[in-house]
Design a protein around this motif. Structure first.
Motif, PDB file in Angstrom:
ATOM      1  N   GLY A  52      -3.427  -4.241  24.863  1.00 49.51           N
ATOM      2  CA  GLY A  52      -2.656  -3.773  23.706  1.00 49.51           C
ATOM      3  C   GLY A  52      -2.094  -4.953  22.925  1.00 49.51           C
ATOM      4  O   GLY A  52      -2.464  -6.112  23.155  1.00 49.51           O
ATOM      5  N   PHE A  53      -1.188  -4.662  22.019  1.00 44.90           N
ATOM      6  CA  PHE A  53      -0.654  -5.675  21.101  1.00 44.90           C
ATOM      7  C   PHE A  53       0.050  -6.830  21.833  1.00 44.90           C
ATOM      8  O   PHE A  53      -0.403  -7.985  21.803  1.00 44.90           O
ATOM      9  N   ILE A  54       1.132  -6.510  22.540  1.00 47.25           N
ATOM     10  CA  ILE A  54       1.907  -7.606  23.144  1.00 47.25           C
ATOM     11  C   ILE A  54       1.157  -8.182  24.351  1.00 47.25           C
ATOM     12  O   ILE A  54       1.137  -9.399  24.562  1.00 47.25           O
TER      13      ILE A  54
ATOM     14  N   ASP B  57      -6.034  -2.141  32.392  1.00 48.71           N
ATOM     15  CA  ASP B  57      -5.750  -1.386  31.159  1.00 48.71           C
ATOM     16  C   ASP B  57      -6.648  -0.158  31.099  1.00 48.71           C
ATOM     17  O   ASP B  57      -7.850  -0.238  31.375  1.00 48.71           O
ATOM     18  N   ALA B  58      -6.058   0.970  30.702  1.00 48.16           N
ATOM     19  CA  ALA B  58      -6.813   2.232  30.623  1.00 48.16           C
ATOM     20  C   ALA B  58      -7.609   2.336  29.320  1.00 48.16           C
ATOM     21  O   ALA B  58      -8.373   3.291  29.151  1.00 48.16           O
TER      22      ALA B  58
ATOM     23  N   THR C 224      -6.603   3.082  26.157  1.00 50.99           N
ATOM     24  CA  THR C 224      -6.297   4.218  25.282  1.00 50.99           C
ATOM     25  C   THR C 224      -6.662   3.777  23.858  1.00 50.99           C
ATOM     26  O   THR C 224      -7.155   2.648  23.656  1.00 50.99           O
TER      27      THR C 224
ATOM     28  N   ASP D  99      -6.280   3.131  35.223  1.00 53.64           N
ATOM     29  CA  ASP D  99      -5.002   3.748  34.844  1.00 53.64           C
ATOM     30  C   ASP D  99      -3.928   3.362  35.854  1.00 53.64           C
ATOM     31  O   ASP D  99      -4.186   3.373  37.069  1.00 53.64           O
ATOM     32  N   ILE D 100      -2.730   3.067  35.356  1.00 56.76           N
ATOM     33  CA  ILE D 100      -1.650   2.685  36.277  1.00 56.76           C
ATOM     34  C   ILE D 100      -1.216   3.851  37.162  1.00 56.76           C
ATOM     35  O   ILE D 100      -0.465   3.663  38.112  1.00 56.76           O
TER      36      ILE D 100
ATOM     37  N   PHE E  66       3.270  -4.111  31.004  1.00 58.68           N
ATOM     38  CA  PHE E  66       3.341  -3.747  29.580  1.00 58.68           C
ATOM     39  C   PHE E  66       2.844  -2.322  29.332  1.00 58.68           C
ATOM     40  O   PHE E  66       3.199  -1.728  28.320  1.00 58.68           O
TER      41      PHE E  66
ATOM     42  N   SER F  24       3.444   3.659  23.244  1.00 49.40           N
ATOM     43  CA  SER F  24       4.483   2.834  22.599  1.00 49.40           C
ATOM     44  C   SER F  24       4.915   3.293  21.206  1.00 49.40           C
ATOM     45  O   SER F  24       5.790   2.668  20.622  1.00 49.40           O
TER      46      SER F  24
ATOM     47  N   TYR G 217       9.883   8.827  23.218  1.00 51.44           N
ATOM     48  CA  TYR G 217       9.437   7.485  23.630  1.00 51.44           C
ATOM     49  C   TYR G 217      10.577   6.736  24.318  1.00 51.44           C
ATOM     50  O   TYR G 217      10.435   6.253  25.450  1.00 51.44           O
TER      51      TYR G 217
ATOM     52  N   LYS H 165      11.037   5.453  28.227  1.00 49.22           N
ATOM     53  CA  LYS H 165      11.249   4.052  28.622  1.00 49.22           C
ATOM     54  C   LYS H 165      12.568   3.919  29.389  1.00 49.22           C
ATOM     55  O   LYS H 165      12.656   3.174  30.368  1.00 49.22           O
TER      56      LYS H 165
ATOM     57  N   ASN I 212       8.618  -6.177  17.665  1.00 57.26           N
ATOM     58  CA  ASN I 212       7.699  -7.330  17.565  1.00 57.26           C
ATOM     59  C   ASN I 212       6.798  -7.190  16.349  1.00 57.26           C
ATOM     60  O   ASN I 212       6.477  -6.076  15.935  1.00 57.26           O
TER      61      ASN I 212
HETATM   62  P1  NAD Z   1       0.459  -0.970  22.714  1.00 55.48           P
HETATM   63  O1  NAD Z   1       0.535   0.502  22.470  1.00 55.48           O
HETATM   64  O2  NAD Z   1      -0.098  -1.847  21.653  1.00 55.48           O
HETATM   65  O3  NAD Z   1      -0.390  -1.253  24.045  1.00 55.48           O
HETATM   66  C1  NAD Z   1      -0.247  -0.482  25.200  1.00 55.48           C
HETATM   67  C2  NAD Z   1      -1.399  -0.828  26.138  1.00 55.48           C
HETATM   68  O4  NAD Z   1      -1.216  -0.062  27.348  1.00 55.48           O
HETATM   69  C3  NAD Z   1      -2.778  -0.457  25.589  1.00 55.48           C
HETATM   70  O5  NAD Z   1      -3.688  -1.505  25.824  1.00 55.48           O
HETATM   71  C4  NAD Z   1      -3.164   0.787  26.379  1.00 55.48           C
HETATM   72  O6  NAD Z   1      -4.567   0.947  26.534  1.00 55.48           O
HETATM   73  C5  NAD Z   1      -2.464   0.537  27.702  1.00 55.48           C
HETATM   74  N1  NAD Z   1      -2.179   1.772  28.441  1.00 55.48           N
HETATM   75  C6  NAD Z   1      -1.611   2.900  27.956  1.00 55.48           C
HETATM   76  N2  NAD Z   1      -1.536   3.829  28.934  1.00 55.48           N
HETATM   77  C7  NAD Z   1      -2.035   3.256  30.062  1.00 55.48           C
HETATM   78  C8  NAD Z   1      -2.209   3.701  31.409  1.00 55.48           C
HETATM   79  N3  NAD Z   1      -1.842   4.933  31.779  1.00 55.48           N
HETATM   80  N4  NAD Z   1      -2.736   2.854  32.311  1.00 55.48           N
HETATM   81  C9  NAD Z   1      -3.115   1.596  31.933  1.00 55.48           C
HETATM   82  N5  NAD Z   1      -2.998   1.133  30.668  1.00 55.48           N
HETATM   83  C10 NAD Z   1      -2.457   1.954  29.748  1.00 55.48           C
HETATM   84  O7  NAD Z   1       1.929  -1.397  23.112  1.00 55.48           O
HETATM   85  P2  NAD Z   1       2.698  -2.750  22.784  1.00 55.48           P
HETATM   86  O8  NAD Z   1       3.319  -2.654  21.447  1.00 55.48           O
HETATM   87  O9  NAD Z   1       1.831  -3.890  23.117  1.00 55.48           O
HETATM   88  O10 NAD Z   1       3.905  -2.647  23.842  1.00 55.48           O
HETATM   89  C11 NAD Z   1       3.736  -3.142  25.162  1.00 55.48           C
HETATM   90  C12 NAD Z   1       5.023  -2.864  25.951  1.00 55.48           C
HETATM   91  O11 NAD Z   1       6.122  -3.493  25.321  1.00 55.48           O
HETATM   92  C13 NAD Z   1       5.368  -1.373  26.052  1.00 55.48           C
HETATM   93  O12 NAD Z   1       5.866  -1.126  27.329  1.00 55.48           O
HETATM   94  C14 NAD Z   1       6.472  -1.197  25.007  1.00 55.48           C
HETATM   95  O13 NAD Z   1       7.340  -0.148  25.369  1.00 55.48           O
HETATM   96  C15 NAD Z   1       7.153  -2.540  25.069  1.00 55.48           C
HETATM   97  N6  NAD Z   1       7.798  -2.993  23.823  1.00 55.48           N
HETATM   98  C16 NAD Z   1       7.110  -3.011  22.645  1.00 55.48           C
HETATM   99  C17 NAD Z   1       7.741  -3.503  21.493  1.00 55.48           C
HETATM  100  C18 NAD Z   1       7.014  -3.569  20.167  1.00 55.48           C
HETATM  101  O14 NAD Z   1       7.627  -3.896  19.162  1.00 55.48           O
HETATM  102  N7  NAD Z   1       5.717  -3.295  20.111  1.00 55.48           N
HETATM  103  C19 NAD Z   1       9.050  -3.962  21.557  1.00 55.48           C
HETATM  104  C20 NAD Z   1       9.728  -3.910  22.793  1.00 55.48           C
HETATM  105  C21 NAD Z   1       9.085  -3.437  23.920  1.00 55.48           C
END
Ligand code: NAD
Ligand code: DAU
Length: 395
Positions: A38-40, A61-62, A64, A89-90, A111, A115, A187, A191, A217
């Motif tokens: 995913g992103f972060i 990573d699943a 999604t 999947d986790i 992560f 989200s 959401y 969390k 972010n």
């Molecule tokens: P994202 O949605 O871009 O990525 C999430 C990733 O998790 C994806 O690659 C997805 O395929 C994977 N995923 C989802 N369900 C899954 C499962 N059941 N098993 C395995 N993998 C799975 O999210 P993001 O923006 O990168 O955020 C990452 C984390 O950081 C999250 O926990 C989010 O709550 C937290 N966060 C995000 C931000 C932000 O601004 N984006 C800020 C603070 C905290």
């Protein structure tokens, strides 16, 4: 490089999962990253493997809609055995147990999550499934593995969480680590729930855990359902720019690479059982962000006057339960771990815009049928100019 050996496992169940275990004397730390596509997670893996040459990462990573395995394609030959991808999947405890029994993970950096707040409003169940149940499964298997290995010192389960668990601020004040939880959306409720489970596993079973609660972010690889990439791409395509409510909700923006550095500081130097708030010191109203994007994009696209992108802005119905303001007090992480953001907002914002403009292949690859369906579903019912923004008192 000195002696090496390989062993491998592949499991065929709902697709192909395939990973190789590689051991070499120059690889000292084995890390499980969940949600690394995913992103972060993508930014984290890319950054961590650059600044920590002794890290070996397994990315579970699943995939999604938000996960993109191609994010590492260009690095495959460079990273070689230091990064392994497991499609899974986790919540799959059998897979987790296999992974933990093959790899003596020193850190678990979690992560993986659903989200997006708007998606949680339209479909909360997936958020309970992944964010609550998924975190629980990961904690269970981490605890068992940690205990089976004789509770090794140095192990850390780092849970990546959000400032949204604290709820909404009025015009003054900042979230501190002691601020009571008060989530508003499905959401943030999911969390918050996962945070509580992580804390419970520390208090009840002594599992060494750390929670980081971070603000919004921005940066490369963010899925274009979120404010900044959505607006960049809509400006490019000359589409309406949907601003929720009165556009005066405030977020504290952090460049994603700074977040990644904070996570490394926390997992390496943080104290088990502790929480660290992470912020960008860059509070902006949404409308300020959108106006700035319009102006910076206009410079790049040579738009002006009647053709200026600001004309695309449309105020639309608000997000239900929309938190008014987030702001982080990051004194603790600064004082205890010596972290503060390195990137200034103005520079990192321009870097982000240019990344999207230069990576249109990446953008196109994720703008699939499903993406278009989501955009229609989320925006079609928002009536122009209707605001249901709620006021939440100062904390
Ligand atoms: P994202 O949605 O871009 O990525 C999430 C990733 O998790 C994806 O690659 C997805 O395929 C994977 N995923 C989802 N369900 C899954 C499962 N059941 N098993 C395995 N993998 C799975 O999210 P993001 O923006 O990168 O955020 C990452 C984390 O950081 C999250 O926990 C989010 O709550 C937290 N966060 C995000 C931000 C932000 O601004 N984006 C800020 C603070 C905290
Ligand atoms: O604060 C941290 C959180 O930041 C993370 O935990 C979440 O995973 C992440 O998605 C983000 O949540 P937000 O809801 O703040 O981000 P989003 O980009 O969805 O929205 C940012 C602000 O912009 C918010 O006030 C809603 C508004 N907005 C958003 C979209 C998508 C609009 O006005 N129009 C839009 O089309």
């Amino acid at each position: 490089m000195a002696s090496v050996f390989f062993s491998g496992l592949s499991v065929n169940n709902e697709g192909i999962r395939d990973y190789w275990i590689f051991m070499g004397e120059n690889i000292k730390k084995r890390i499980l990253v969940t949600g690394g596509s995913g992103f972060i997670g993508t930014n984290f893996i890319r950054h961590a493997l650059t600044v920590r040459p002794d890290w070996h990462i397994v990315n579970l990573d699943a995939l999604t809609y938000a996960g993109n395995p191609a994010n590492f394609d260009a690095l495959k030959s460079e990273l070689g055995e230091r990064l392994h991808f497991v499609h899974g999947d986790i919540r799959d405890t059998i897979l987790l147990e296999q992974l933990f029994s093959k790899e003596n993970f020193e850190y678990v950096i979690h992560f993986a999550a659903e989200s997006h707040v708007d998606r949680s409003i339209l479909g909360p169940k997936a958020f309970v499934d992944t964010n609550v149940q998924g975190t629980f499964c990961l904690l269970e298997v981490s605890l068992k593995s940690w205990e089976d290995r004789g509770r090794p010192e140095g192990f850390c389960f780092l849970h990546v969480s959000t400032d949204e668990v604290y709820g909404s601020l009025g015009p003054q004040g900042h979230f501190k680590e002691e601020t009571p939880y008060d989530p508003s959306s499905p959401y943030s409720a999911s969390k918050a729930s996962s945070d509580h489970f992580v804390k419970a596993y520390f208090h009840t079973y002594n599992l060494p855990t750390i929670i980081t609660n971070c603000s919004n972010n921005y940066g490369p690889y963010q899925f274009p359902e979120k404010l900044i990439p959505l607006m960049i791409l809509n400006i490019l395509d000359g589409k309406p720019l949907p601003v929720y409510g009165d556009g005066k909700n405030v977020r504290d923006w952090l460049y994603v690479v700074d977040h990644c550095e904070a996570i490394i500081k926390a997992v390496e130097g943080g104290k088990p059982g502790e929480t660290y708030n992470i912020g960008g010191n860059a509070e902006r109203q949404n409308i300020e962000i959108v106006n700035l994007l319009c102006d910076l994009m206009d410079n790049r696209l040579s738009r002006s006057g009647n053709g200026s992108s600001r004309k695309l802005i449309q105020y639309v119905a608000d997000r239900p339960g929309h938190d008014r303001r987030y702001a982080i007090d990051m004194t603790k992480i600064k004082m205890e771990l010596g972290w503060s953001p390195k990137h200034c907002f103005e520079d990192a914002f321009e870097i982000t815009i240019d990344w999207y403009l230069k990576n249109m292949d990446w953008v196109k690859s994720i703008q699939s049928g499903d993406y278009r369906k989501w955009i229609e579903k989320n925006y079609q019912d928002r009536k122009l100019g209707t605001s249901t923004d709620r006021f939440v008192g100062e904390k």
